[in-house]
Design an enzyme around this catalytic site. Structure first.
Site, PDB file in Angstrom:
ATOM      1  N   ALA A 280      68.033   1.260 -14.717  1.00 49.60           N
ATOM      2  CA  ALA A 280      67.650   1.263 -16.129  1.00 49.60           C
ATOM      3  C   ALA A 280      66.242   0.703 -16.277  1.00 49.60           C
ATOM      4  O   ALA A 280      66.043  -0.514 -16.291  1.00 49.60           O
ATOM      5  CB  ALA A 280      68.655   0.447 -16.946  1.00 49.60           C
TER       6      ALA A 280
ATOM      7  N   SER B  50      63.254   3.108 -17.993  1.00 48.40           N
ATOM      8  CA  SER B  50      62.592   3.749 -19.134  1.00 48.40           C
ATOM      9  C   SER B  50      63.203   3.309 -20.467  1.00 48.40           C
ATOM     10  O   SER B  50      64.373   2.936 -20.539  1.00 48.40           O
ATOM     11  CB  SER B  50      62.697   5.267 -19.017  1.00 48.40           C
ATOM     12  OG  SER B  50      61.970   5.738 -17.915  1.00 48.40           O
TER      13      SER B  50
ATOM     14  N   GLY C  80      57.949   5.392 -21.114  1.00 47.47           N
ATOM     15  CA  GLY C  80      58.604   5.754 -19.872  1.00 47.47           C
ATOM     16  C   GLY C  80      57.763   5.433 -18.661  1.00 47.47           C
ATOM     17  O   GLY C  80      58.283   5.051 -17.619  1.00 47.47           O
TER      18      GLY C  80
ATOM     19  N   TRP D  87      67.076   7.690 -20.916  1.00 50.89           N
ATOM     20  CA  TRP D  87      67.022   8.567 -19.737  1.00 50.89           C
ATOM     21  C   TRP D  87      67.615   7.879 -18.510  1.00 50.89           C
ATOM     22  O   TRP D  87      67.127   8.054 -17.400  1.00 50.89           O
ATOM     23  CB  TRP D  87      65.581   9.001 -19.422  1.00 50.89           C
ATOM     24  CG  TRP D  87      64.974   9.903 -20.439  1.00 50.89           C
ATOM     25  CD1 TRP D  87      63.829   9.676 -21.135  1.00 50.89           C
ATOM     26  CD2 TRP D  87      65.460  11.177 -20.889  1.00 50.89           C
ATOM     27  NE1 TRP D  87      63.577  10.716 -21.994  1.00 50.89           N
ATOM     28  CE2 TRP D  87      64.566  11.653 -21.870  1.00 50.89           C
ATOM     29  CE3 TRP D  87      66.589  11.945 -20.570  1.00 50.89           C
ATOM     30  CZ2 TRP D  87      64.748  12.864 -22.516  1.00 50.89           C
ATOM     31  CZ3 TRP D  87      66.767  13.156 -21.217  1.00 50.89           C
ATOM     32  CH2 TRP D  87      65.855  13.611 -22.172  1.00 50.89           C
ATOM     33  N   ILE D  88      68.673   7.122 -18.703  1.00 48.97           N
ATOM     34  CA  ILE D  88      69.235   6.347 -17.597  1.00 48.97           C
ATOM     35  C   ILE D  88      70.359   7.134 -16.925  1.00 48.97           C
ATOM     36  O   ILE D  88      71.439   7.325 -17.498  1.00 48.97           O
ATOM     37  CB  ILE D  88      69.749   4.976 -18.090  1.00 48.97           C
ATOM     38  CG1 ILE D  88      68.658   4.258 -18.887  1.00 48.97           C
ATOM     39  CG2 ILE D  88      70.212   4.146 -16.892  1.00 48.97           C
ATOM     40  CD1 ILE D  88      67.312   4.160 -18.192  1.00 48.97           C
TER      41      ILE D  88
ATOM     42  N   ARG E  46      59.372   8.558  -4.916  1.00 47.95           N
ATOM     43  CA  ARG E  46      58.498   9.696  -5.204  1.00 47.95           C
ATOM     44  C   ARG E  46      58.404  10.651  -4.020  1.00 47.95           C
ATOM     45  O   ARG E  46      58.237  11.860  -4.213  1.00 47.95           O
ATOM     46  CB  ARG E  46      57.123   9.193  -5.630  1.00 47.95           C
ATOM     47  CG  ARG E  46      57.133   8.656  -7.044  1.00 47.95           C
ATOM     48  CD  ARG E  46      55.908   7.865  -7.423  1.00 47.95           C
ATOM     49  NE  ARG E  46      56.090   7.351  -8.789  1.00 47.95           N
ATOM     50  CZ  ARG E  46      55.487   6.270  -9.264  1.00 47.95           C
ATOM     51  NH1 ARG E  46      54.651   5.580  -8.500  1.00 47.95           N
ATOM     52  NH2 ARG E  46      55.709   5.873 -10.509  1.00 47.95           N
TER      53      ARG E  46
ATOM     54  N   ARG F 265      65.558  45.933  -5.040  1.00 47.11           N
ATOM     55  CA  ARG F 265      65.335  46.726  -6.258  1.00 47.11           C
ATOM     56  C   ARG F 265      64.297  47.823  -6.017  1.00 47.11           C
ATOM     57  O   ARG F 265      63.297  47.612  -5.300  1.00 47.11           O
ATOM     58  CB  ARG F 265      64.858  45.794  -7.379  1.00 47.11           C
ATOM     59  CG  ARG F 265      64.759  46.459  -8.741  1.00 47.11           C
ATOM     60  CD  ARG F 265      64.657  45.372  -9.802  1.00 47.11           C
ATOM     61  NE  ARG F 265      64.321  45.896 -11.118  1.00 47.11           N
ATOM     62  CZ  ARG F 265      65.161  46.512 -11.932  1.00 47.11           C
ATOM     63  NH1 ARG F 265      66.411  46.708 -11.543  1.00 47.11           N
ATOM     64  NH2 ARG F 265      64.778  46.942 -13.118  1.00 47.11           N
TER      65      ARG F 265
ATOM     66  N   GLY G 299      62.668  41.640 -16.825  1.00 48.02           N
ATOM     67  CA  GLY G 299      63.569  41.355 -17.937  1.00 48.02           C
ATOM     68  C   GLY G 299      64.826  40.624 -17.524  1.00 48.02           C
ATOM     69  O   GLY G 299      65.395  39.861 -18.310  1.00 48.02           O
TER      70      GLY G 299
ATOM     71  N   GLU H 180      60.401   9.861 -12.459  1.00 44.13           N
ATOM     72  CA  GLU H 180      59.814   9.040 -11.385  1.00 44.13           C
ATOM     73  C   GLU H 180      58.299   8.896 -11.579  1.00 44.13           C
ATOM     74  O   GLU H 180      57.542   8.780 -10.624  1.00 44.13           O
ATOM     75  CB  GLU H 180      60.125   9.650 -10.017  1.00 44.13           C
ATOM     76  CG  GLU H 180      60.229   8.628  -8.898  1.00 44.13           C
ATOM     77  CD  GLU H 180      61.642   8.091  -8.728  1.00 44.13           C
ATOM     78  OE1 GLU H 180      61.852   7.233  -7.861  1.00 44.13           O
ATOM     79  OE2 GLU H 180      62.545   8.523  -9.471  1.00 44.13           O
TER      80      GLU H 180
END
Length: 388
Positions: free
Chosen positions: A131, A133, A138, A163-164, A252, A277, A349, A372
């Site tokens: 915990a 942010s 943030g 955002w936890i 990170r 295709r 599409g 992060e």
């Protein structure tokens, strides 16, 4: 004609991480890929996949052997990440977050804290959250306002976290809070705490549905005179910022693995689609413009993957770790965005159909560039820590 592609080969991976990489690949094929679309559609928490991954020894195994884990190092965790995220980002994040923040307790906590809190996580009996942010900030770690004040033999927490991951599901969270108010030492005003989620004054609810990573749950936490024992402070008071800085360097690099896995998923999906295709009397892959897009996707993936694995070595050896971690996180997550964008173009599409995997990847890639530490913040770190 579906092609089998080896996008995440072992060449860059150190030998000691080969075995767990293969285990992660096999697990992803058996337990993640078959249910990814369903969990994306439902947005439910994948408890059954988490349980299977725990039994397979692929969750919380970065915790040291003396506390019941496997002691996986940064390279082994990275090897798992790129395989899991290629299969599905939302489920992969749930599996990773099961022990998120535990490394801080292991590196800086007291022996009793490791016994009481790490051992159940390593055994799969508990899960954690981190915990940090807040609703209004943030990325500014020295601007957080959630505060912890000492009252006798307790700490009293007040504030909000946002955002936890696992904020609702976790048994306990590692929480970052302000414990000082020295304007001349902004970075020394914060500390880390172990906060059980059943503590009085801890209230958490799920954040409403996200566009991507739907099988991973994040929470809004409100701390209203939340009381925890004095001994739940991790390490020394005032060291929280520095604990997080070290933790995020490792994190990170692993997020670089998130980007690599997602980029590989986009390439694999696009490659198979254009080879299967036909248009204007030939298969779509025969058009040079299509070939160039696929070539650019490979350039992005392989550049990012080489950088990320090199960064893993540098960070593991504490060689200008912040710089290399920021490089890896930024390059890999943006390579994923580019690959997903090109994959959407190649699908035409059909790219917008939610039943198609490329549409899920396209939504998912928007998220790792933010968490992060948003990539603009990473660019600040790269500039400020670049070799002079």
């Amino acid at each position: 004609m579906a092609l089998i592609m080896e996008l995440l080969s072992e060449e860059l991976v150190p030998e000691h991480a080969h075995e767990v990489k293969q285990e992660a690949r096999e697990f992803a094929a058996e337990h993640i890929e078959p249910v990814a679309a369903d969990y994306y559609a439902s947005g439910e928490y994948p408890w059954d996949v988490l349980e299977a991954a725990t039994e397979a020894g692929l969750v919380a195994q970065d915790i040291g052997e003396e506390w019941g884990g496997s002691g996986y190092d940064l390279q082994q965790v990275l090897a798992i990440a790129e395989e899991f995220y290629k299969a599905d980002a939302g489920i992969a994040l749930t599996l990773q977050l099961a022990s998120f923040g535990a490394e801080i307790v292991e590196d800086h906590g007291a022996e009793w804290q490791k016994e009481e809190f790490l051992e159940p996580v390593a055994a799969g009996d508990q899960i954690t959250g981190l915990a940090v942010s807040e609703p209004e900030t943030g990325s500014d770690l020295a601007g957080m306002t959630t505060a912890a004040e000492q009252d006798g033999d307790e700490w009293v927490l007040n504030g909000e976290k946002y955002w936890i991951g696992n904020g609702v599901e976790a048994d306990w969270v590692t929480l970052y809070a302000k414990t000082g108010d020295d304007p001349n030492d902004r970075y020394g005003n914060y500390s880390m705490f172990i906060v059980p989620t059943d503590a009085d004054g801890y209230h958490a609810e799920h954040i409403p549905e996200k566009m991507g990573f739907r099988a991973s749950k994040q929470a809004h936490i409100v701390l209203d005179d939340c009381r925890i024992p004095e001994e739940n402070l991790i390490g020394v008071e005032g060291a929280g910022f520095y604990m997080l800085a070290e933790f995020f360097n490792h994190g990170r690099v692993v997020v670089g693995g998130h980007g690599i896995g997602l980029a590989a998923a986009a390439i694999e999906e696009a490659w198979e689609f254009v080879h299967d295709r036909e248009a204007f009397g030939k298969t779509v892959d025969e058009f040079q413009a299509v070939q160039h897009k696929l070539a650019d996707m490979h350039l992005g993936l392989q550049s990012a993957r080489t950088l990320t694995w090199h960064a893993a070595d540098r960070v593991a050896n504490q060689e200008n770790a912040g710089y290399w971690a920021a490089l890896a996180k930024t390059k890999a997550t943006e390579a994923a965005m580019d690959a997903a964008e090109k994959g959407m173009q190649l699908h035409g599409g059909r790219s917008v159909l939610t039943e198609n995997r490329i549409s899920r990847v396209y939504r998912d890639v928007r998220i790792p560039v933010i968490y992060e530490g948003a990539n603009d913040i990473q660019r600040n770190l790269i500039y400020n820590q670049a070799p002079k």
